[in-house]
Design a protein around this motif. Structure first.
Motif, PDB file in Angstrom:
ATOM      1  N   VAL A  56       0.830  -1.203   0.000  1.00 47.11           N
ATOM      2  CA  VAL A  56       0.000   0.000   0.000  1.00 47.11           C
ATOM      3  C   VAL A  56       0.868   1.258   0.000  1.00 47.11           C
ATOM      4  CG1 VAL A  56      -0.285   0.111   2.530  1.00 47.11           C
ATOM      5  CG2 VAL A  56      -2.054   1.077   1.033  1.00 47.11           C
ATOM      6  N   GLN A  57       2.041   1.202   0.648  1.00 48.49           N
ATOM      7  CA  GLN A  57       3.039   2.284   0.744  1.00 48.49           C
ATOM      8  C   GLN A  57       2.592   3.443   1.631  1.00 48.49           C
ATOM      9  OE1 GLN A  57       5.673   1.187  -0.018  1.00 48.49           O
ATOM     10  NE2 GLN A  57       5.635  -0.003  -1.910  1.00 48.49           N
ATOM     11  N   SER A  58       1.321   3.866   1.538  1.00 49.60           N
ATOM     12  CA  SER A  58       0.816   4.935   2.408  1.00 49.60           C
ATOM     13  C   SER A  58      -0.703   4.814   2.488  1.00 49.60           C
ATOM     14  CB  SER A  58       1.189   6.311   1.850  1.00 49.60           C
ATOM     15  OG  SER A  58       0.567   7.344   2.602  1.00 49.60           O
ATOM     16  N   GLY A  59      -1.263   5.304   3.601  1.00 47.36           N
ATOM     17  CA  GLY A  59      -2.717   5.329   3.730  1.00 47.36           C
ATOM     18  C   GLY A  59      -3.302   6.701   3.469  1.00 47.36           C
ATOM     19  N   GLU A  85      -1.101   9.524  10.293  1.00 49.91           N
ATOM     20  CA  GLU A  85      -2.258   8.968  11.015  1.00 49.91           C
ATOM     21  C   GLU A  85      -3.173   8.196  10.063  1.00 49.91           C
ATOM     22  OE1 GLU A  85      -3.040   8.671  14.111  1.00 49.91           O
ATOM     23  OE2 GLU A  85      -1.360   9.799  14.938  1.00 49.91           O
ATOM     24  N   ASP A  86      -3.316   8.682   8.830  1.00 47.67           N
ATOM     25  CA  ASP A  86      -4.110   7.960   7.824  1.00 47.67           C
ATOM     26  C   ASP A  86      -3.515   6.572   7.570  1.00 47.67           C
ATOM     27  OD1 ASP A  86      -5.889  10.018   7.538  1.00 47.67           O
ATOM     28  OD2 ASP A  86      -5.011  10.799   5.671  1.00 47.67           O
ATOM     29  N   THR A  87      -2.192   6.506   7.498  1.00 42.66           N
ATOM     30  CA  THR A  87      -1.512   5.216   7.303  1.00 42.66           C
ATOM     31  C   THR A  87      -1.704   4.323   8.524  1.00 42.66           C
ATOM     32  OG1 THR A  87       0.146   6.238   5.859  1.00 42.66           O
ATOM     33  CG2 THR A  87       0.729   4.128   6.865  1.00 42.66           C
ATOM     34  N   TYR A  88      -1.512   4.887   9.691  1.00 45.40           N
ATOM     35  CA  TYR A  88      -1.641   4.133  10.944  1.00 45.40           C
ATOM     36  C   TYR A  88      -3.039   3.522  11.051  1.00 45.40           C
ATOM     37  CZ  TYR A  88      -0.966   3.175  15.949  1.00 45.40           C
ATOM     38  OH  TYR A  88      -0.837   2.564  17.173  1.00 45.40           O
ATOM     39  N   ARG A  89      -4.061   4.335  10.742  1.00 48.63           N
ATOM     40  CA  ARG A  89      -5.446   3.857  10.844  1.00 48.63           C
ATOM     41  C   ARG A  89      -5.738   2.773   9.803  1.00 48.63           C
ATOM     42  NH1 ARG A  89      -6.709   9.179  11.160  1.00 48.63           N
ATOM     43  NH2 ARG A  89      -7.846   9.085   9.187  1.00 48.63           N
ATOM     44  N   LEU A  90      -5.126   2.891   8.626  1.00 46.27           N
ATOM     45  CA  LEU A  90      -5.320   1.850   7.605  1.00 46.27           C
ATOM     46  C   LEU A  90      -4.761   0.514   8.086  1.00 46.27           C
ATOM     47  CD1 LEU A  90      -5.274   1.965   3.861  1.00 46.27           C
ATOM     48  CD2 LEU A  90      -3.594   0.448   4.882  1.00 46.27           C
ATOM     49  N   VAL A  91      -3.593   0.553   8.710  1.00 46.17           N
ATOM     50  CA  VAL A  91      -3.001  -0.689   9.243  1.00 46.17           C
ATOM     51  C   VAL A  91      -3.895  -1.271  10.330  1.00 46.17           C
ATOM     52  CG1 VAL A  91      -1.020  -1.660  10.481  1.00 46.17           C
ATOM     53  CG2 VAL A  91      -0.646  -0.035   8.613  1.00 46.17           C
TER      54      VAL A  91
END
Length: 462
Positions: A271-274, A324-330
């Motif tokens: 995904v590389q980034s959320g 934070e967008d990436t963190y929440r996606l994980v």
């Protein structure tokens, strides 16, 4: 020609992706075919070949250190030649060419990603005292699968279906060193798969920088789902593939996770980034919502699928909100495994020119937070297999204990189990055993070997 190799030893040091590992097997096949003997260490080797990766800066530093360390390493007793021959290939060889011999004067041979087959000729000239041998081509004349191979394990095979990449993600050097995407014909790939099955191979992993776009250059549209069907039809026990680009993952390929006998319930989907803003800056050409839709479809087709991913922390301009967008996606996806990287500037890529004032300690703190989450989610994911019986393809003995076998589950988890009295873990290598999972840790499962009729084969497929 090549008579020089009959009394010689070689070792290969491989960095980076599976394509590099496969290229190393091709090189081993060529050198063994010419009479050289493969050994484990540089000390024992008359010829040392480095297969390099230039995706991250650390790889350049490691290469320089390791090549430099060979300068004063004594030759083995009885060496066939008066000095050790050192070669560098792969992506750093392709990118830097002659520059490498200026930085490392004791380096003998440099070759690129498109001309593996030239290596014996270049080595022979170096042995003959003809000075630095450098050959880097702009594109491949033949597909590297035309070369012989010496596989690391007789029961497992890498099978390249494409070379090169057309995606030009803004942080990535791969299209510049591997060239444009080229697919092998479907018939060629299936014929090689059949030959592997006939030779006793149990697991095939299809390789490409973006397997999902396989066939677009040959057939006008991707035909990866057709290829999966055809390889499933060869009778292979286990089928995997790497790597997938989300923008090209089709409904047809997703459906195969629920229908194909051999396709293992595991997918690496970077995904590389959320963050949509960062994904656009990376030129990934999908959004967060599109990626999450793919995950939902995959889980519908194969509820027990194990998902893994790659994530870059600290891409230039990444804000706390982006992170934070990436963190929440994980948190939302709940991956079995994530490979996390701090952004590494690669000269020659568009992202290298983007200025970024984010302090290094802020990026490191975000990275550490993400790693903690990844480990928590990996542990949680593995708990679902506790108490189940899983089919394990044995790879050999555990590195820590020769009485414990190590292998892979269908979901690509590492599994450990004590072997029965009178059995050897090494002798079981390449065979299937059923293991009841007694313990589920963050990065492995541990259990007890059981007979095939004991317990349901819980996570063997979808």
């Amino acid at each position: 020609m090549h008579h020089t190799f009959s009394d010689m030893t070689f070792c290969i040091r491989t960095f980076g992706c599976q394509m590099n590992k496969h290229d190393s097997e091709r090189i081993a096949g060529m050198l063994e075919g010419l009479g050289a003997l493969q050994v484990e260490t540089s000390e024992e080797a008359d010829m040392v070949v480095f297969m390099t990766c230039c995706v991250r800066e650390a790889a350049d530093v490691r290469l320089m250190g390791q090549v430099a360390s060979l300068k004063n390493l004594p030759l083995r007793e009885g060496a066939a030649i008066g000095r050790r021959i050192i070669a560098v290939g792969g992506c750093i060889g392709q990118r830097d060419g002659e520059k490498l011999t200026r930085e490392l004067p004791h380096l003998d041979v440099v070759f690129g990603t498109h001309n593996l087959g030239s290596l014996p000729k270049l080595m022979e000239r170096a042995i003959g005292g003809e000075g630095h041998q450098i050959e880097v081509l702009d594109s491949a004349e033949t597909f590297p699968t035309d070369l012989p191979t010496a596989r690391e394990h007789s029961w497992a095979a890498w099978l390249p279906i494409t070379i090169g990449c057309n995606n030009f993600c803004s942080y990535c050097i791969v299209p510049y060193v591997r060239g444009r995407e080229k697919s092998r014909s479907l018939e060629d790939v299936v014929a090689e798969a059949k030959a592997y099955v006939d030779a006793g191979v149990k697991e095939i992993t299809l390789l490409g920088q973006n397997v999902n776009s396989y066939g677009r250059d040959l057939y006008g549209a991707p035909r990866f789902d057709d290829l999966l069907d055809a390889i499933d039809g060869t009778g292979i026990a286990r089928l995997r593939f790497a790597t997938s680009h989300p923008k090209d993952l089709t409904d047809g390929v997703i459906e195969r996770f629920g229908t194909l006998r051999s396709l293992m319930p595991a997918l690496h989907l970077p995904v590389q980034s959320g963050s949509d803003r960062i994904l656009e800056a990376m030129n990934r050409r999908y959004t967060r919502d599109h990626y999450l839709e793919l995950i939902a479809k995959l889980r519908k087709a194969c509820p027990d699928i194990a998902l893994s991913s790659d994530i870059i922390v600290g891409f230039p301009g990444e804000t706390e909100k982006d992170f934070e967008d990436t963190y929440r996606l994980v948190e939302e996806v709940g991956y079995n495994q994530v490979f996390t990287f701090i952004y590494s500037k690669r000269e020659g890529t568009p992202a290298a020119s983007i200025e970024d004032s984010t302090p290094r300690e802020v990026i490191q703190e975000r990275f550490d937070r993400l790693v903690d989450l990844v480990q928590d989610k990996a542990w949680q994911s593995n708990q679902s297999d506790k108490g189940k019986t899983v089919e394990v393809l044995v790879e050999g003995a555990s590195k820590r204990d020769s009485g414990i076998l190590a292998g892979k589950s269908p979901k690509n988890q590492t599994v450990h189990a004590k072997v029965s009295a009178g059995q050897s873990a090494e002798d079981l290598a390449g065979s299937f055993v059923n293991v009841r999972v007694d313990e589920a840790k963050t990065w492995y499962l541990a259990g007890t070997v059981v007979d095939a009729d004991e317990g349901a084969r819980g996570s063997d497929g979808c």
